[in-house]
Design a protein around this motif. Structure first.
Motif, PDB file in Angstrom:
ATOM      1  N   ALA A 172      -9.461   5.590   3.223  1.00  0.00           N
ATOM      2  CA  ALA A 172      -8.828   4.874   4.336  1.00  0.00           C
ATOM      3  C   ALA A 172      -9.032   5.567   5.678  1.00  0.00           C
ATOM      4  CB  ALA A 172      -7.328   4.729   4.065  1.00  0.00           C
ATOM      5  N   VAL A 173      -9.572   6.769   5.678  1.00  0.00           N
ATOM      6  CA  VAL A 173      -9.670   7.568   6.903  1.00  0.00           C
ATOM      7  C   VAL A 173     -10.918   7.189   7.692  1.00  0.00           C
ATOM      8  CG1 VAL A 173      -9.390   9.903   7.826  1.00  0.00           C
ATOM      9  CG2 VAL A 173      -8.771   9.416   5.454  1.00  0.00           C
ATOM     10  N   GLY A 174     -10.825   7.267   9.006  1.00  0.00           N
ATOM     11  CA  GLY A 174     -11.996   7.033   9.830  1.00  0.00           C
ATOM     12  C   GLY A 174     -11.790   7.565  11.229  1.00  0.00           C
ATOM     13  N   GLU A 214      -5.751  -1.381   0.694  1.00  0.00           N
ATOM     14  CA  GLU A 214      -6.516  -0.558   1.635  1.00  0.00           C
ATOM     15  C   GLU A 214      -6.180  -0.909   3.083  1.00  0.00           C
ATOM     16  OE1 GLU A 214      -8.342   2.025   0.651  1.00  0.00           O
ATOM     17  OE2 GLU A 214      -7.713   1.502  -1.380  1.00  0.00           O
ATOM     18  N   ASN A 215      -5.956  -2.201   3.371  1.00  0.00           N
ATOM     19  CA  ASN A 215      -5.597  -2.595   4.737  1.00  0.00           C
ATOM     20  C   ASN A 215      -4.337  -1.890   5.204  1.00  0.00           C
ATOM     21  OD1 ASN A 215      -7.757  -4.337   4.801  1.00  0.00           O
ATOM     22  ND2 ASN A 215      -6.558  -6.219   4.793  1.00  0.00           N
ATOM     23  N   LEU A 216      -3.324  -1.863   4.356  1.00  0.00           N
ATOM     24  CA  LEU A 216      -2.073  -1.220   4.742  1.00  0.00           C
ATOM     25  C   LEU A 216      -2.242   0.284   4.865  1.00  0.00           C
ATOM     26  CD1 LEU A 216       0.635  -3.189   2.734  1.00  0.00           C
ATOM     27  CD2 LEU A 216      -0.061  -3.474   5.105  1.00  0.00           C
ATOM     28  N   GLY A 274     -14.193   0.035  15.031  1.00  0.00           N
ATOM     29  CA  GLY A 274     -15.194  -0.767  14.336  1.00  0.00           C
ATOM     30  C   GLY A 274     -14.824  -1.014  12.887  1.00  0.00           C
ATOM     31  N   ALA A 275     -14.336   0.021  12.225  1.00  0.00           N
ATOM     32  CA  ALA A 275     -13.939  -0.116  10.823  1.00  0.00           C
ATOM     33  C   ALA A 275     -12.743  -1.060  10.682  1.00  0.00           C
ATOM     34  CB  ALA A 275     -13.603   1.256  10.241  1.00  0.00           C
ATOM     35  N   ILE A 331     -10.385  -6.623   9.510  1.00  0.00           N
ATOM     36  CA  ILE A 331      -9.750  -7.867   9.953  1.00  0.00           C
ATOM     37  C   ILE A 331     -10.618  -9.060   9.572  1.00  0.00           C
ATOM     38  CG2 ILE A 331      -9.022  -9.203  11.973  1.00  0.00           C
ATOM     39  CD1 ILE A 331      -8.361  -6.480  13.324  1.00  0.00           C
ATOM     40  N   GLN A 332     -11.924  -8.959   9.851  1.00  0.00           N
ATOM     41  CA  GLN A 332     -12.821 -10.063   9.541  1.00  0.00           C
ATOM     42  C   GLN A 332     -12.878 -10.320   8.037  1.00  0.00           C
ATOM     43  OE1 GLN A 332     -14.485 -12.032  11.993  1.00  0.00           O
ATOM     44  NE2 GLN A 332     -14.519 -13.292  10.120  1.00  0.00           N
TER      45      GLN A 332
END
Length: 541
Positions: free
Chosen positions: A319-321, A65-67, A79-80, A85-86
């Motif tokens: 994955a969209v935001g 999901e990160n990629l 924000g997302a 990252i955190q």
């Protein structure tokens, strides 16, 4: 910022102040930092696997999901991205606690401390000084981003593609390894193509197991009188859930852009409110979403920052935001609640009609192979001289009109094989047929480029050829973002040569890397329509 991962990058060099895609310098920095943290996490998961320990499936999903979030036109929500990252840093800390004696990179040791924007500036694309090493690292990374997108869709069915998570993570970790030479990274890029084939095969299997094999289908382009929801992106599983939840509500559902191929699957034909396809390629959405008048669900990348006039009708998922747009999350079972979206649709007017008529598609590998005898006979008789693979992506650049002009000028004894939204440059030209075989055979979404490879390999077998490049097939492919990169690497892995790529060659290919690809695989750009017709057909058509 510095970003050159997509075809539209500024000046075919790199975006440095804001992305042509619409992302801000701050968003670009956060995406760079997310990739950096994910590289570190992948070094840790790879070290665990070397000890014989498998990371939890949730860790694999986090990497995927990160990629996916960092693909062009996917996520603009700072924000997302910060939350991701955190979460990645926290996961790395948990895995580090179980490792000892490992030589870990700074990325794997980063604990999230310090100024994130300053950190992002130090770990972005240009932090690799050697131009050729940087080029290959980015080629691999962008291929892995495309692989992650397809892996996400496989995971949506509760399935995994064998070996893909482990390879994806080990390859991403290797982009931190300063000991790897140009030759080693070139080999890794081609290995990435191998796993690209694997993940696309797994997705093809997951899609067809769920919905049946695509079949020849006429898709309505007009509109009805009911309020409606428009679904864009690529996620068929999201579409299925939405269709289930809209039954009996009086709300119709239309597909947009890369969702068009949903109509080709038998299982979707049972939904009477799947009304048709609305509009065309992703880059036209500002005018098309405006005219639709109802809510729009973005299931994957290909979001253009929405205008204020319709922003309140944009919903995102996966994955969209985008800041201010409602985001629909899945629950623990993978179910998504679209009730707010449906209620919104019922308050809206029906769509404004943009066009009428139908489109014909559904020529994925199973359907084309069912027509194999007819196709082979047409080739043997000379009725079909050549197939032209024109798969890939569409985009805003005027230079992409080349593909419309090229399709229109093709000799009448040629057939276009396509997949992805590149087809919108020519799928409404009414190019006719050859002995009943349409001259535009649409296999589906960009991931369905796998179908085109299956078709080519089957034709190679039928004609008894030793080399796939001996087939009467030419490749004139348009590209835009990172899923096109994994498709390209997959084709190279399969041995396909002499691919023409446009409207420009990727900016992330250094001159030396571009030369290696040209010398080894015959990769080339496009010219004028007239010159390329002469090149491909040896005539002045």
């Amino acid at each position: 910022m510095f970003c050159y991962q997509c075809q539209e990058t500024a000046g075919c060099t790199g975006c440095t102040r804001a992305g042509v895609c619409g992302k801000s310098a701050r968003t670009a920095a956060l995406q760079d930092l997310l990739v950096y943290a994910t590289r570190g996490l992948c070094q840790l998961t790879t070290a665990l696997r070397a000890r014989g320990e498998e990371p939890a499936p949730a860790v694999d999903r986090l990497v995927t999901e990160n990629l996916f979030v960092t693909i062009t036109n996917a996520n603009f929500d700072d924000g997302a991205i910060r939350a991701r990252i955190q979460a990645t840093v926290d996961q790395s800390a948990a895995l580090r606690a179980g490792l000892s004696g490992e030589a870990l990179s700074e990325a794997a040791r980063w604990d999230g401390s310090g100024d994130w924007e300053e950190k992002a500036g130090a770990v972005g694309v240009l932090s690799t000084e050697d131009e050729d090493i940087r080029s290959l690292r980015e080629l691999i990374t962008y291929g892995l981003k495309g692989m992650a997108a397809y892996n996400h869709h496989v995971n949506a069915y509760g399935k995994t593609a064998p070996g893909v998570d482990a390879f994806l993570q080990s390859a991403l970790a290797k982009t931190l390894d300063d000991s790897l030479s140009v030759e080693a990274l070139t080999t890794l890029a081609l290995e990435t193509g191998k796993y690209g084939v694997d993940v696309m095969a797994a997705l093809d299997g997951a899609n067809t197991a769920a919905y049946g094999h695509p079949e020849i289908t006429k898709v309505d382009l007009g509109v009805g009188k009911n309020p409606a929801i428009l679904v864009s992106g690529h996620d068929l599983h999201d579409l299925e859930q939405l269709l289930e939840q809209t039954q009996g509500t009086g709300v119709d559902v239309y597909t947009h852009s890369e969702m068009l191929p949903a109509h080709y699957y038998p299982a979707f034909k049972k939904y009477p409110n799947l009304a048709g396809n609305y509009g065309s390629a992703w880059w036209r959405q500002t005018e098309e979403f405006e005219a639709f008048r109802g809510p729009v669900l973005l299931t994957t990348n290909c979001l253009v920052p929405p205008r204020d006039s319709y922003r309140d009708r944009i919903y995102t998922t996966g994955a969209v935001g985008f800041p201010g747009c409602p985001h629909i999350e899945a629950d623990g079972t993978g179910r998504k609640d679209f009730s707010a979206l449906i209620a919104h649709a019922r308050r809206c007017q029906p769509p404004v009609e943009l066009e009428t008529g139908t489109l014909v598609g559904g020529f994925a590998h199973n359907q084309v192979l069912a027509l194999a005898d007819q196709v082979v006979e047409a080739v043997k008789s000379g009725a079909i001289r050549k197939f032209v693979v024109m798969a890939g992506c569409d985009g805003r650049a005027r230079s992409r009109n080349y593909y419309t002009d090229f399709a229109r000028a093709l000799p009448k004894d040629t057939v276009i094989l396509t997949a992805g939204c590149a087809k919108y440059k020519y799928n409404k030209l009414d190019l006719g047929d050859i002995n009943g075989i349409p001259r535009v055979l649409d296999a589906g979404q960009c991931n369905d480029s796998y179908s085109l490879a299956v078709i080519a390999l089957k034709l190679k077998e039928v004609f008894g050829l030793a080399d796939i490049n001996d087939l009467p097939i030419v490749y004139n492919i348009a590209w835009y973002e990172q899923k096109a990169v994994i498709v390209l690497l997959a084709l190279l892995h399969l041995g396909v040569k002499n691919i023409h790529l446009g409207p420009t060659l990727p900016a992330f290919l250094s001159p030396n890397v571009a030369k290696v690809l040209a010398d080894t695989f015959g990769i080339a750009g496009i010219g004028t329509v007239e010159d390329d017709l002469q090149l491909f057909f040896g005539e002045g058509e």
